[in-house]
Design a protein around this motif. Structure first.
Motif, PDB file in Angstrom:
ATOM      1  N   LEU A   1      -6.455   5.782  -3.526  1.00  0.00           N
ATOM      2  CA  LEU A   1      -6.162   6.625  -2.356  1.00  0.00           C
ATOM      3  C   LEU A   1      -5.709   5.784  -1.172  1.00  0.00           C
ATOM      4  O   LEU A   1      -4.722   6.100  -0.496  1.00  0.00           O
ATOM      5  CB  LEU A   1      -7.400   7.431  -1.980  1.00  0.00           C
ATOM      6  N   VAL A   2      -6.405   4.686  -0.914  1.00  0.00           N
ATOM      7  CA  VAL A   2      -6.051   3.825   0.218  1.00  0.00           C
ATOM      8  C   VAL A   2      -4.706   3.142  -0.020  1.00  0.00           C
ATOM      9  O   VAL A   2      -3.851   3.110   0.871  1.00  0.00           O
ATOM     10  CB  VAL A   2      -7.160   2.783   0.457  1.00  0.00           C
ATOM     11  N   ALA A   3      -4.510   2.593  -1.207  1.00  0.00           N
ATOM     12  CA  ALA A   3      -3.280   1.865  -1.494  1.00  0.00           C
ATOM     13  C   ALA A   3      -2.060   2.786  -1.424  1.00  0.00           C
ATOM     14  O   ALA A   3      -1.024   2.429  -0.839  1.00  0.00           O
ATOM     15  CB  ALA A   3      -3.372   1.208  -2.873  1.00  0.00           C
ATOM     16  N   TRP A   4      -2.176   3.976  -2.007  1.00  0.00           N
ATOM     17  CA  TRP A   4      -1.037   4.903  -1.971  1.00  0.00           C
ATOM     18  C   TRP A   4      -0.816   5.427  -0.553  1.00  0.00           C
ATOM     19  O   TRP A   4       0.328   5.638  -0.131  1.00  0.00           O
ATOM     20  CB  TRP A   4      -1.260   6.054  -2.938  1.00  0.00           C
TER      21      TRP A   4
ATOM     22  N   VAL B   1     -13.608   5.727 -13.672  1.00  0.00           N
ATOM     23  CA  VAL B   1     -12.868   6.407 -12.607  1.00  0.00           C
ATOM     24  C   VAL B   1     -13.087   5.707 -11.271  1.00  0.00           C
ATOM     25  O   VAL B   1     -12.177   5.623 -10.440  1.00  0.00           O
ATOM     26  CB  VAL B   1     -13.295   7.886 -12.530  1.00  0.00           C
ATOM     27  N   TRP B   2     -14.291   5.170 -11.057  1.00  0.00           N
ATOM     28  CA  TRP B   2     -14.603   4.495  -9.783  1.00  0.00           C
ATOM     29  C   TRP B   2     -14.296   3.009  -9.824  1.00  0.00           C
ATOM     30  O   TRP B   2     -14.534   2.295  -8.835  1.00  0.00           O
ATOM     31  CB  TRP B   2     -16.063   4.725  -9.417  1.00  0.00           C
ATOM     32  N   GLY B   3     -13.796   2.515 -10.960  1.00  0.00           N
ATOM     33  CA  GLY B   3     -13.397   1.115 -11.041  1.00  0.00           C
ATOM     34  C   GLY B   3     -14.529   0.136 -11.238  1.00  0.00           C
ATOM     35  O   GLY B   3     -14.372  -1.055 -10.955  1.00  0.00           O
TER      36      GLY B   3
ATOM     37  N   ILE C   1      -8.808  -0.517  -9.845  1.00  0.00           N
ATOM     38  CA  ILE C   1      -9.005  -0.407  -8.398  1.00  0.00           C
ATOM     39  C   ILE C   1      -9.793   0.838  -7.998  1.00  0.00           C
ATOM     40  O   ILE C   1     -10.129   0.992  -6.826  1.00  0.00           O
ATOM     41  CB  ILE C   1      -7.658  -0.434  -7.645  1.00  0.00           C
ATOM     42  N   GLY C   2     -10.111   1.713  -8.938  1.00  0.00           N
ATOM     43  CA  GLY C   2     -10.913   2.888  -8.648  1.00  0.00           C
ATOM     44  C   GLY C   2     -10.144   3.948  -7.877  1.00  0.00           C
ATOM     45  O   GLY C   2      -9.098   3.686  -7.281  1.00  0.00           O
ATOM     46  N   VAL C   3     -10.674   5.149  -7.870  1.00  0.00           N
ATOM     47  CA  VAL C   3      -9.990   6.245  -7.204  1.00  0.00           C
ATOM     48  C   VAL C   3      -9.941   6.021  -5.693  1.00  0.00           C
ATOM     49  O   VAL C   3      -8.952   6.372  -5.034  1.00  0.00           O
ATOM     50  CB  VAL C   3     -10.669   7.588  -7.557  1.00  0.00           C
ATOM     51  N   ALA C   4     -10.979   5.407  -5.112  1.00  0.00           N
ATOM     52  CA  ALA C   4     -10.969   5.131  -3.668  1.00  0.00           C
ATOM     53  C   ALA C   4      -9.884   4.127  -3.317  1.00  0.00           C
ATOM     54  O   ALA C   4      -9.131   4.298  -2.348  1.00  0.00           O
ATOM     55  CB  ALA C   4     -12.335   4.621  -3.216  1.00  0.00           C
TER      56      ALA C   4
ATOM     57  N   PHE D   1      -1.506  11.967  -7.415  1.00  0.00           N
ATOM     58  CA  PHE D   1      -2.802  12.579  -7.705  1.00  0.00           C
ATOM     59  C   PHE D   1      -2.631  13.953  -8.344  1.00  0.00           C
ATOM     60  O   PHE D   1      -3.470  14.383  -9.148  1.00  0.00           O
ATOM     61  CB  PHE D   1      -3.616  12.659  -6.412  1.00  0.00           C
ATOM     62  N   THR D   2      -1.523  14.617  -8.027  1.00  0.00           N
ATOM     63  CA  THR D   2      -1.203  15.868  -8.708  1.00  0.00           C
ATOM     64  C   THR D   2      -0.865  15.609 -10.171  1.00  0.00           C
ATOM     65  O   THR D   2      -1.318  16.340 -11.072  1.00  0.00           O
ATOM     66  CB  THR D   2      -0.017  16.562  -8.015  1.00  0.00           C
TER      67      THR D   2
END
Length: 406
Positions: free
Chosen positions: A345-348, A317-319, A339-342, A276-277
Motif C-alpha cells: 500500500l505504501v509503495a504503490w 499476506v502480511w509478509g 513486503i506485505g500488504v502494508a 488491489f482491485t
C-alpha cells in the motif's frame, strides 16, 4: 556604472556537484550493466570460470551501490523514503527470522534508479540510454537466433542457472538443451510461426523478460514524440517481442497505448486502486474456482496465479511468513510475501502520488502502472533489476525533466 547595481551583491552560485559532468555517462554505464551482467556471468561460467549465487548477488550489489552514489543528493525526501522503506524491510526480516534480503532489494532498486533518472541531464540523455539498451538487446537476440550453434558454445544458460542456484539439475529439459526451460515453445508459436519454436532470450537468458523489455521500449517510444531515432526504438521493441514470441508482451503494448492515449485522464484514486482491485479479483477467482489443473495459456496462467494467492496463509499476506515459497508465477503473491500488504500500500501510494516536475510525465507513469499491474498477474519479473532498472530510470527522467514546448 549604475551605483545601485554596484551596491547589489553578486549572485553566489551553489557548490558545484562533482558528479554532474559524469551523470549521463555513469547512468548509461549502470543501465547497460544492469541489463547485461547476467549475460556476462553466463559467458564466464560457460568459459570455465565458476559462478555462484554469491557472484550474482555481488554484481547486483555493486551496480546498486554505484547507482546510489549518483542518484541521491542533498534533498532530504529521497533519503527519508529510502530509510523508511529499508527499515520496514529489515523489520519484516526480523519478524520472519530470515536472512534473505530480497525484500529490501525490492525497495532499493525503484528508489535508486528513479532518483538516478531524475538527475539525468535531460531527456535526450535518457533517449540515448533507452535506445542503446534496445540496440544491445536486438543485436544479441539476432546473434542467438541466427548463429545458434556458435551461441551455445559461449552461453550455456542451463549450466549458469544451475551454478547460481536458481535451477536444479533435475529440471534440465532435453527439449530445450542449453536454453532456459521456456526457451522452446512446445506448442505452436504465436507470433510469426515460420520462425520456429526457438524463443530468443537475448541478454536476459530467458524469453519472458525479453518480451517484457520490448513493452518497456515501446512505452518510451510512444511517450517521447520528439525523440531522435524514435522509429528505431519502435523497431527494437517490435523485434524483441517477435523474437521472444512474447504473447503477453504484445498484449501489454496494446494496454500501454490505451493508458498513454486515453487512460491518463482517469483520476489518481482509480490508478491507486488498480492493483488491489486486480488482487481482489484474483483472490475471489481462486476461492470460487473448482479447477485445480491449468494449461500454459492465458486462462491457465490466470488460474494458477489465483491459486497461488489463495494458498498463502495470513502470515504470507502480511509478509512475515518464515517459509520460502516458489511464487515466481504470481507477482502479487510474491509481493505480499516479500513486503506485505502494508508495504505494498505504501509503495504503490508513493508511485502514484509522487509529484512530477514535468506534468507530461504522468502519461508515462500511467503506461508503466499498466505494465506493472498486468505483469504482476503472471510473474515476479517487475522486481528483476534486468528490466526494473530501466523502467524506474525512465520514470525518474520523465518526472525530473523540464516540460517540453509544443
Amino acid at each position: 556604472m549604475n551605483p545601485a547595481a554596484a551596491r547589489t551583491p553578486a549572485f553566489r552560485s551553489p557548490v558545484t556537484d562533482w558528479r554532474a559532468p559524469y551523470q549521463g555517462t555513469v547512468a548509461l554505464v549502470l543501465l547497460i550493466g544492469a541489463l547485461v551482467f547476467n549475460f556476462a556471468l553466463c559467458f564466464l561460467n560457460t568459459a570455465g570460470f565458476p559462478v555462484s549465487g554469491g557472484t550474482v548477488m555481488g554484481a547486483e550489489v555493486a551496480i546498486v551501490a554505484v547507482a546510489l552514489g549518483f542518484a541521491l543528493d542533498e534533498r532530504p525526501g529521497p533519503w527519508l523514503i529510502l530509510a523508511g522503506l529499508v527499515t520496514y524491510g529489515l523489520l519484516l526480516l526480523a519478524l520472519r527470522g530470515s536472512t534473505d534480503v530480497k525484500g529490501v532489494r525490492d525497495f532499493l532498486i525503484p528508489i535508486v534508479f528513479y532518483n538516478l533518472g531524475r538527475r539525468s541531464p535531460d531527456l535526450r540523455s535518457a533517449d540515448q540510454a533507452v535506445l542503446a539498451s534496445g540496440v544491445i538487446v536486438v543485436l544479441m537476440g539476432l546473434f542467438e537466433y541466427c548463429l545458434f550453434d556458435i551461441y551455445q558454445q559461449y552461453f550455456n544458460i542451463v549450466r549458469y542457472y544451475v551454478a547460481r542456484g536458481s535451477m536444479s539439475p533435475s529440471e534440465i529439459n532435453e527439449l530445450t538443451g542449453s536454453l532456459f526451460t521456456s526457451g522452446i515453445r512446445p506448442d505452436s508459436r504465436t507470433i510469426l510461426p515460420f520462425l520456429g519454436p526457438h524463443r530468443v532470450s537475448s541478454v536476459f537468458l530467458e524469453p519472458v523478460s525479453a518480451g517484457n523489455f520490448g513493452a518497456v521500449l515501446f512505452s518510451w517510444a510512444l511517450y517521447r514524440r520528439t525523440m531522435r531515432g524514435r522509429a528505431w526504438l519502435f523497431l527494437c521493441a517490435a523485434l524483441t517481442i517477435i523474437l521472444a514470441d512474447a504473447r503477453f508482451g504484445s498484449y501489454v503494448c496494446v494496454a500501454i497505448a490505451g493508458a498513454m492515449l486515453v487512460g491518463y485522464r482517469l483520476p489518481r484514486l482509480l490508478w491507486f486502486a488498480l492493483p488491489f482491485t486486480i488482487l481482489l479479483a484474483l483472490t475471489v477467482y481462486g476461492f470460487e474456482s473448482m479447477q485445480v489443473t491449468w494449461q500454459n495459456d492465458m486462462a491457465g496462467r490466470l488460474l494458477w496465479a489465483a491459486l497461488l494467492i489463495t494458498s498463502l496463509p495470513p502470515e504470507g499476506v502480511w509478509g512475515i511468513l518464515p517459509d520460502k515459497l516458489f511464487l515466481s508465477d504470481s507477482g502479487y503473491a510474491y509481493a505480499l510475501t516479500q513486503i506485505g500488504v502494508a508495504g505494498a500500500l505504501v509503495a504503490w501510494g508513493l508511485f502514484i502520488l509522487m509529484p512530477s516536475r514535468n506534468p507530461d510525465g504522468w502519461r508515462l507513469r500511467c503506461a508503466l502502472a499498466i505494465y506493472l499491474c498486468l505483469l504482476l498477474v503472471i510473474s515476479d519479473s517487475p522486481f528483476s533489476i534486468k528490466t526494473a532498472a530501466l523502467v524506474w530510470f525512465m520514470l525518474g527522467a520523465a518526472d525530473g525533466s523540464e516540460p517540453e514546448e509544443t
